[in-house]
Design an enzyme around this catalytic site. Structure first.
Site, PDB file in Angstrom:
ATOM      1  N   ARG A  76      11.037  -1.036  12.634  1.00 33.10           N
ATOM      2  CA  ARG A  76       9.705  -0.855  13.199  1.00 33.10           C
ATOM      3  C   ARG A  76       9.471  -1.842  14.331  1.00 33.10           C
ATOM      4  O   ARG A  76       9.741  -3.034  14.203  1.00 33.10           O
ATOM      5  CB  ARG A  76       8.641  -1.054  12.103  1.00 33.10           C
ATOM      6  CG  ARG A  76       8.380   0.200  11.315  1.00 33.10           C
ATOM      7  CD  ARG A  76       7.408  -0.024  10.189  1.00 33.10           C
ATOM      8  NE  ARG A  76       6.118  -0.575  10.585  1.00 33.10           N
ATOM      9  CZ  ARG A  76       5.028  -0.503   9.836  1.00 33.10           C
ATOM     10  NH1 ARG A  76       5.083   0.120   8.668  1.00 33.10           N
ATOM     11  NH2 ARG A  76       3.901  -1.041  10.235  1.00 33.10           N
ATOM     12  N   ARG A 101      11.315  -7.249   5.343  1.00 34.99           N
ATOM     13  CA  ARG A 101      11.315  -5.813   5.636  1.00 34.99           C
ATOM     14  C   ARG A 101      11.808  -5.553   7.058  1.00 34.99           C
ATOM     15  O   ARG A 101      12.468  -4.555   7.322  1.00 34.99           O
ATOM     16  CB  ARG A 101       9.894  -5.254   5.455  1.00 34.99           C
ATOM     17  CG  ARG A 101       9.793  -3.764   5.696  1.00 34.99           C
ATOM     18  CD  ARG A 101       8.407  -3.216   5.423  1.00 34.99           C
ATOM     19  NE  ARG A 101       7.544  -3.300   6.585  1.00 34.99           N
ATOM     20  CZ  ARG A 101       6.259  -2.937   6.604  1.00 34.99           C
ATOM     21  NH1 ARG A 101       5.684  -2.483   5.517  1.00 34.99           N
ATOM     22  NH2 ARG A 101       5.547  -3.038   7.697  1.00 34.99           N
ATOM     23  N   LYS A 132       0.827  -1.215   0.000  1.00 32.94           N
ATOM     24  CA  LYS A 132       0.000   0.000   0.000  1.00 32.94           C
ATOM     25  C   LYS A 132       0.857   1.260   0.000  1.00 32.94           C
ATOM     26  O   LYS A 132       0.651   2.160  -0.797  1.00 32.94           O
ATOM     27  CB  LYS A 132      -0.883   0.079   1.269  1.00 32.94           C
ATOM     28  CG  LYS A 132      -1.934  -0.956   1.412  1.00 32.94           C
ATOM     29  CD  LYS A 132      -2.815  -0.674   2.635  1.00 32.94           C
ATOM     30  CE  LYS A 132      -2.098  -0.702   3.962  1.00 32.94           C
ATOM     31  NZ  LYS A 132      -1.639  -2.017   4.390  1.00 32.94           N
ATOM     32  N   ARG A 136      -9.746   1.347   8.227  1.00 31.15           N
ATOM     33  CA  ARG A 136      -9.348  -0.024   8.510  1.00 31.15           C
ATOM     34  C   ARG A 136     -10.442  -0.792   9.251  1.00 31.15           C
ATOM     35  O   ARG A 136     -10.246  -1.968   9.567  1.00 31.15           O
ATOM     36  CB  ARG A 136      -8.096  -0.010   9.379  1.00 31.15           C
ATOM     37  CG  ARG A 136      -6.809  -0.358   8.618  1.00 31.15           C
ATOM     38  CD  ARG A 136      -5.661  -0.108   9.562  1.00 31.15           C
ATOM     39  NE  ARG A 136      -4.487  -0.881   9.318  1.00 31.15           N
ATOM     40  CZ  ARG A 136      -3.350  -0.359   8.841  1.00 31.15           C
ATOM     41  NH1 ARG A 136      -3.294   0.897   8.474  1.00 31.15           N
ATOM     42  NH2 ARG A 136      -2.276  -1.106   8.737  1.00 31.15           N
ATOM     43  N   ARG A 156      -0.916  -8.928  13.167  1.00 30.73           N
ATOM     44  CA  ARG A 156      -1.466  -7.888  12.283  1.00 30.73           C
ATOM     45  C   ARG A 156      -2.261  -8.488  11.129  1.00 30.73           C
ATOM     46  O   ARG A 156      -3.239  -7.929  10.676  1.00 30.73           O
ATOM     47  CB  ARG A 156      -0.337  -6.979  11.781  1.00 30.73           C
ATOM     48  CG  ARG A 156       0.110  -5.982  12.864  1.00 30.73           C
ATOM     49  CD  ARG A 156       1.496  -5.422  12.630  1.00 30.73           C
ATOM     50  NE  ARG A 156       1.611  -4.701  11.391  1.00 30.73           N
ATOM     51  CZ  ARG A 156       2.735  -4.637  10.671  1.00 30.73           C
ATOM     52  NH1 ARG A 156       3.820  -5.256  11.078  1.00 30.73           N
ATOM     53  NH2 ARG A 156       2.751  -3.965   9.562  1.00 30.73           N
TER      54      ARG A 156
HETATM   55  P1  AMP Z   1       0.806   0.700   8.765  1.00 31.78           P
HETATM   56  O1  AMP Z   1       2.013   1.578   8.703  1.00 31.78           O
HETATM   57  O2  AMP Z   1      -0.299   1.130   7.837  1.00 31.78           O
HETATM   58  O3  AMP Z   1       1.141  -0.762   8.617  1.00 31.78           O
HETATM   59  O4  AMP Z   1       0.195   0.873  10.232  1.00 31.78           O
HETATM   60  C1  AMP Z   1       0.946   0.503  11.387  1.00 31.78           C
HETATM   61  C2  AMP Z   1       0.048   0.415  12.596  1.00 31.78           C
HETATM   62  O5  AMP Z   1      -0.538   1.695  12.847  1.00 31.78           O
HETATM   63  C3  AMP Z   1      -1.129  -0.542  12.482  1.00 31.78           C
HETATM   64  O6  AMP Z   1      -0.773  -1.884  12.790  1.00 31.78           O
HETATM   65  C4  AMP Z   1      -2.075   0.046  13.527  1.00 31.78           C
HETATM   66  O7  AMP Z   1      -1.660  -0.283  14.842  1.00 31.78           O
HETATM   67  C5  AMP Z   1      -1.858   1.542  13.358  1.00 31.78           C
HETATM   68  N1  AMP Z   1      -2.802   2.108  12.361  1.00 31.78           N
HETATM   69  C6  AMP Z   1      -2.507   2.657  11.137  1.00 31.78           C
HETATM   70  N2  AMP Z   1      -3.611   3.046  10.503  1.00 31.78           N
HETATM   71  C7  AMP Z   1      -4.641   2.731  11.329  1.00 31.78           C
HETATM   72  C8  AMP Z   1      -6.051   2.852  11.222  1.00 31.78           C
HETATM   73  N3  AMP Z   1      -6.649   3.373  10.147  1.00 31.78           N
HETATM   74  N4  AMP Z   1      -6.802   2.422  12.279  1.00 31.78           N
HETATM   75  C9  AMP Z   1      -6.240   1.909  13.384  1.00 31.78           C
HETATM   76  N5  AMP Z   1      -4.925   1.740  13.533  1.00 31.78           N
HETATM   77  C10 AMP Z   1      -4.120   2.145  12.514  1.00 31.78           C
END
Ligand code: AMP
Length: 178
Positions: free
Chosen positions: A127, A121, A8, A82, A138
């Protein structure tokens, strides 16, 4: 949209550059809050480190403020919504701004490939949520809370096969939206 590891962020960045859009990644926004040790960051950190979603109320408040301040700028949102309540909230935000969602893209990739990508990654990302245990968590959270959005957006969702090189996936997206 797409599960963790689907690409994404990578594809959103490419599309943002190509179409001169603002790229909003909720994951990046939350990591930024954590780095700055803000109240939101402190709240979000434990959810993120455990592979859980940050509560809807926090995300909706961040997105309402951000999208409202951006007004008419073209935006690509990566990692939001999400959950169904987030999608419902986004519909309201967009309606109140007299704006619209042009495309909903869902990048799908087999879970085995996703876990492999994320483990790779993890070697460089730094991270806190890129450990094997949290990666698996996740994926579970995605299946339970985010996958139902495919039905929510069934009228206008575009399915993208995310298995392939970055360029191949970009090409598949461009074929669908041009
Ligand atoms: P990402 O970088 O998109 O993989 O997001 C990393 C983490 O941020 C996710 O595992 C969630 O804990 C949190 N997060 C990101 N976007 C959202 C969202 N729209 N709703 C809830 N948690 C989010």
């Amino acid at each position: 949209m797409g599960p963790p590891g689907a690409g994404k962020g990578t594809q959103a960045k490419i599309l943002a550059e190509k179409y001169n859009l603002i790229h909003l990644s909720t994951g990046d926004m939350l990591r930024n809050e954590i780095q700055k040790k803000t109240a939101i960051g402190l709240k979000a950190q434990s959810y993120m480190n455990g592979g859980n979603l940050v509560p809807d109320s926090i995300l909706l408040s961040i997105m309402k403020n951000t999208l409202t301040s951006l007004k008419d700028s073209g935006t690509i949102v990566d990692g939001f919504p999400r959950t169904i309540p987030q999608a419902e909230g986004l519909s309201l935000i967009v309606e109140n701004l007299h704006s619209k969602i042009d495309y909903v893209l869902n990048i799908h990739v087999e879970e085995k490939i996703l876990i492999q990508r994320l483990i790779e990654r993890a070697q460089n990302s730094g991270r806190a949520d890129d450990t094997e245990e949290v990666i698996t968590k996740r994926q579970k959270v995605y299946a339970q809370l985010t996958a139902p959005l495919v039905d929510f957006y069934s009228n206008n969702i575009i399915q993208i096969d995310g298995d392939g090189s970055i360029e191949q996936v970009t090409q598949r997206i461009l074929e669908q939206i041009q």
